[in-house]
Design a protein around this motif. Structure first.
Motif, PDB file in Angstrom:
ATOM      1  N   LEU A   1      31.840  52.650  60.442  1.00 61.47           N
ATOM      2  CA  LEU A   1      31.746  51.867  59.218  1.00 61.47           C
ATOM      3  C   LEU A   1      30.722  50.754  59.352  1.00 61.47           C
ATOM      4  O   LEU A   1      30.638  50.090  60.385  1.00 61.47           O
ATOM      5  N   VAL A   2      29.965  50.544  58.302  1.00 64.59           N
ATOM      6  CA  VAL A   2      29.071  49.406  58.213  1.00 64.59           C
ATOM      7  C   VAL A   2      29.824  48.251  57.564  1.00 64.59           C
ATOM      8  O   VAL A   2      29.766  47.114  58.014  1.00 64.59           O
ATOM      9  N   GLU A   3      30.586  48.584  56.489  1.00 63.50           N
ATOM     10  CA  GLU A   3      31.307  47.552  55.742  1.00 63.50           C
ATOM     11  C   GLU A   3      32.483  48.177  55.002  1.00 63.50           C
ATOM     12  O   GLU A   3      32.412  49.305  54.530  1.00 63.50           O
ATOM     13  N   ALA A   4      33.566  47.423  54.898  1.00 67.26           N
ATOM     14  CA  ALA A   4      34.710  47.779  54.058  1.00 67.26           C
ATOM     15  C   ALA A   4      35.104  46.512  53.320  1.00 67.26           C
ATOM     16  O   ALA A   4      35.504  45.525  53.934  1.00 67.26           O
ATOM     17  N   LYS A   5      34.973  46.510  52.001  1.00 64.78           N
ATOM     18  CA  LYS A   5      35.154  45.294  51.222  1.00 64.78           C
ATOM     19  C   LYS A   5      36.044  45.537  50.015  1.00 64.78           C
ATOM     20  O   LYS A   5      35.780  46.420  49.208  1.00 64.78           O
ATOM     21  N   VAL A   6      37.129  44.751  49.898  1.00 63.34           N
ATOM     22  CA  VAL A   6      37.984  44.757  48.715  1.00 63.34           C
ATOM     23  C   VAL A   6      37.467  43.665  47.787  1.00 63.34           C
ATOM     24  O   VAL A   6      37.251  42.529  48.212  1.00 63.34           O
ATOM     25  N   ILE A   7      37.257  43.993  46.534  1.00 62.59           N
ATOM     26  CA  ILE A   7      36.726  43.035  45.566  1.00 62.59           C
ATOM     27  C   ILE A   7      37.881  42.189  45.038  1.00 62.59           C
ATOM     28  O   ILE A   7      38.897  42.720  44.598  1.00 62.59           O
ATOM     29  N   VAL A   8      37.703  40.864  45.096  1.00 65.37           N
ATOM     30  CA  VAL A   8      38.754  39.941  44.662  1.00 65.37           C
ATOM     31  C   VAL A   8      38.287  39.128  43.463  1.00 65.37           C
ATOM     32  O   VAL A   8      37.089  38.897  43.275  1.00 65.37           O
ATOM     33  N   ASP A   9      39.244  38.688  42.676  1.00 63.79           N
ATOM     34  CA  ASP A   9      38.973  37.844  41.525  1.00 63.79           C
ATOM     35  C   ASP A   9      38.595  36.443  42.017  1.00 63.79           C
ATOM     36  O   ASP A   9      39.277  35.883  42.871  1.00 63.79           O
ATOM     37  N   ARG A  10      37.535  35.882  41.492  1.00 63.03           N
ATOM     38  CA  ARG A  10      37.083  34.558  41.949  1.00 63.03           C
ATOM     39  C   ARG A  10      38.089  33.470  41.621  1.00 63.03           C
ATOM     40  O   ARG A  10      38.284  32.544  42.397  1.00 63.03           O
ATOM     41  N   ALA A  11      38.711  33.561  40.461  1.00 64.19           N
ATOM     42  CA  ALA A  11      39.628  32.507  40.021  1.00 64.19           C
ATOM     43  C   ALA A  11      40.942  32.533  40.792  1.00 64.19           C
ATOM     44  O   ALA A  11      41.448  31.492  41.201  1.00 64.19           O
ATOM     45  N   CYS A  12      41.492  33.725  41.007  1.00 59.72           N
ATOM     46  CA  CYS A  12      42.818  33.847  41.618  1.00 59.72           C
ATOM     47  C   CYS A  12      42.784  34.123  43.110  1.00 59.72           C
ATOM     48  O   CYS A  12      43.717  33.780  43.821  1.00 59.72           O
ATOM     49  N   GLY A  13      41.747  34.819  43.534  1.00 54.53           N
ATOM     50  CA  GLY A  13      41.691  35.234  44.932  1.00 54.53           C
ATOM     51  C   GLY A  13      42.476  36.504  45.204  1.00 54.53           C
ATOM     52  O   GLY A  13      42.645  36.892  46.348  1.00 54.53           O
ATOM     53  N   ARG A  14      42.966  37.158  44.150  1.00 53.21           N
ATOM     54  CA  ARG A  14      43.717  38.405  44.302  1.00 53.21           C
ATOM     55  C   ARG A  14      42.794  39.599  44.147  1.00 53.21           C
ATOM     56  O   ARG A  14      41.756  39.531  43.496  1.00 53.21           O
ATOM     57  N   SER A  15      43.203  40.719  44.747  1.00 50.66           N
ATOM     58  CA  SER A  15      42.420  41.948  44.664  1.00 50.66           C
ATOM     59  C   SER A  15      42.326  42.415  43.219  1.00 50.66           C
ATOM     60  O   SER A  15      43.288  42.323  42.458  1.00 50.66           O
ATOM     61  N   LYS A  16      41.161  42.943  42.870  1.00 49.99           N
ATOM     62  CA  LYS A  16      40.985  43.522  41.536  1.00 49.99           C
ATOM     63  C   LYS A  16      41.407  44.990  41.492  1.00 49.99           C
ATOM     64  O   LYS A  16      41.362  45.614  40.445  1.00 49.99           O
ATOM     65  N   GLY A  17      41.783  45.553  42.649  1.00 51.20           N
ATOM     66  CA  GLY A  17      42.255  46.932  42.679  1.00 51.20           C
ATOM     67  C   GLY A  17      41.186  47.945  43.028  1.00 51.20           C
ATOM     68  O   GLY A  17      41.407  49.138  42.912  1.00 51.20           O
ATOM     69  N   PHE A  18      40.017  47.477  43.444  1.00 48.75           N
ATOM     70  CA  PHE A  18      38.977  48.408  43.879  1.00 48.75           C
ATOM     71  C   PHE A  18      38.165  47.763  44.992  1.00 48.75           C
ATOM     72  O   PHE A  18      38.260  46.566  45.261  1.00 48.75           O
TER      73      PHE A  18
END
Length: 144
Positions: free
Chosen positions: A64-81
């Motif tokens: 792997l080069v990178e594994a990144k979960v995208i988070v909401d900037r305001a909440c810091g919670r995962s956006k689900g992707f």
């Protein structure tokens, strides 16, 4: 003539079944791959999935080069992707075949090719509207 046509049909039927069921069908699928880059889009992630959990799940398929979960900037919670990037397209194809429609943290995830980012021109700031001494705020956001 009818005998020749029947023999030809048998040859076509047997050759098409050997392509599908041959042990090299993964090689055949690799040439018909829709991947153009080693980056994968992972959807259906649990809100509890972290970068580390995503990396652990996809590590067996290649380096792997990178594994990144995208988070909401305001909440810091995962956006689900999220996104997973490998060194080669072949490793990404193996991961796509191996992890698509599998469970991760109790949720079924889906693995698709990542699309390139589209350029969005910067938005111009709008002047607040002044109507009768009241200003309206058109910013709407929700993080719940």
């Amino acid at each position: 003539m009818a005998h020749t046509i029947a023999a030809f049909r048998r040859i076509l039927a047997s050759s098409s079944s050997t392509i599908v069921s041959s042990p090299h069908s993964s090689l055949f699928a690799r040439f018909n791959s829709t991947l153009t880059s080693p980056k994968l889009f992972i959807s259906g992630l649990s809100r509890l999935t972290t970068d580390e959990k995503l990396k652990e799940a996809f590590a067996p398929f290649g380096s792997l080069v990178e594994a990144k979960v995208i988070v909401d900037r305001a909440c810091g919670r995962s956006k689900g992707f999220g996104f997973v990037t490998y060194n080669t397209i072949e490793e990404a194809e193996k991961a796509r075949e191996g992890m698509n429609a599998k469970f991760l943290d109790g949720w079924v995830i889906f693995v698709d090719p990542a699309k390139p980012r589209e350029y969005k021109p910067p938005q111009q700031e709008q002047q607040p509207s002044n109507t009768g001494g009241y200003t309206t705020n058109k910013t709407i956001g929700w993080c719940g």
